[in-house]
Design an enzyme around this catalytic site. Structure first.
Site, short mmCIF file in Angstrom:
data_model
loop_
_atom_site.label_atom_id
_atom_site.label_comp_id
_atom_site.label_asym_id
_atom_site.label_seq_id
_atom_site.Cartn_x
_atom_site.Cartn_y
_atom_site.Cartn_z
N ASP A 1 -10.23 -10.82 5.24
CA ASP A 1 -10.50 -12.20 5.67
C ASP A 1 -11.60 -12.17 6.73
OD1 ASP A 1 -7.72 -11.24 7.15
OD2 ASP A 1 -9.16 -12.12 8.52
N GLU B 1 0.84 -1.20 0.00
CA GLU B 1 0.00 0.00 0.00
C GLU B 1 0.87 1.25 0.00
OE1 GLU B 1 -4.15 -1.16 2.25
OE2 GLU B 1 -2.69 0.03 3.31
#
Ligand code: ADE
Length: 245
Positions: free
Chosen positions: A214, A12
């Site tokens: 997740d 990122e």
């Protein structure tokens, strides 16, 4: 004044450095702080490393070395809410350190000497709009095959409590325990509430964007690395470029 951007994911950070102009780098305490401009606005970007201590070090150094008007944290997180799916976006409103427990001295989750069990984030309508706009144009940012691979259809943006602790959560029983203790928690991660504490103590406005990677269950370690590389870094760049516009 600059906007500080901290991420727990090197991918990122790299996706943001790629669009940074007039870059200068300073190295301190095993971290690199990239100063430059995005859309002519001054920003400072750093990789926090993982966990509450690492992220607190990064935020403290950044606040002390740069003239910051706010800090925004971005990263991935495990869902604690059945209705939140991989690829959805959470904007934190209340930040808890779920592994803070000094009972019977103080209440569970209370940060000793601050008298607070959670840290409030900045009321950031501009960030909400940037996230909503990104979500509705997801296909312009993430390749269709990756959306299909991770079964991302419509991207939801939700606001709510985020839990941070020095644990990667990957069991249904731990998720149930956390939800029982903090029912309005949307997701769990390892850095946000420690950066929120630093920002509270230094009086710097704090916002956080977390992308669900997740479900904090048995599949978590499998989903996680691939998702960050292929998908999450596109979210960070897309949302923050809109925010800084
Ligand atoms: N970051 C992303 N997924 C996570 C999980 N399941 N637990 C803690 N931090 C996370």
């Amino acid at each position: 004044m600059a906007i500080g951007i901290i991420s727990a994911m090197p991918e990122e950070v790299q996706s943001l450095i790629d669009v940074l102009q007039h870059v200068s780098v300073s190295e301190k305490g095993m971290r690199s702080y990239y100063k430059g401009t995005i859309n002519s606005k001054e920003v400072v970007i750093a990789f926090s490393r993982w966990g509450k201590v690492a992220s607190a070090i990064t935020a403290t150094q950044m606040i002390n070395d740069f003239n910051l008007e706010e800090i925004i944290f971005t990263g991935v997180s495990g869902s604690l809410e059945g209705s939140l799916n991989v690829g959805d976006i959470v904007l934190g409103t209340e930040m808890y350190q779920h592994d803070m427990d000094t009972t019977p001295l103080f209440k569970k989750f209370e940060i000793p000497l601050l008298g607070k069990s959670f840290f409030e984030t900045k009321n950031n309508e501009k960030l909400e709009n940037a996230a909503a706009s990104f979500a509705s144009h997801i296909k312009d940012h993430v390749p269709v095959e990756k959306l299909e691979q991770f079964k991302i259809e419509a991207v939801q943006v939700k606001k709510g409590a985020i839990l941070s602790g020095d644990q990667f959560i990957s069991s249904k029983s731990k998720v149930a325990e956390l939800k029982k203790e903090i029912p309005n928690a949307l997701c769990v991660e390892m850095e946000g509430a420690s950066v929120a504490q630093v920002c509270f103590e230094y009086d710097i406005p704090f916002s956080i964007i977390r992308i669900i990677s997740d479900n904090a269950n048995d599949d978590a370690p499998i989903d996680f690395p691939e998702f960050t590389k292929a998908v999450a870094c596109k979210y960070a760049k897309g949302i923050l470029e809109k925010y800084i516009d």
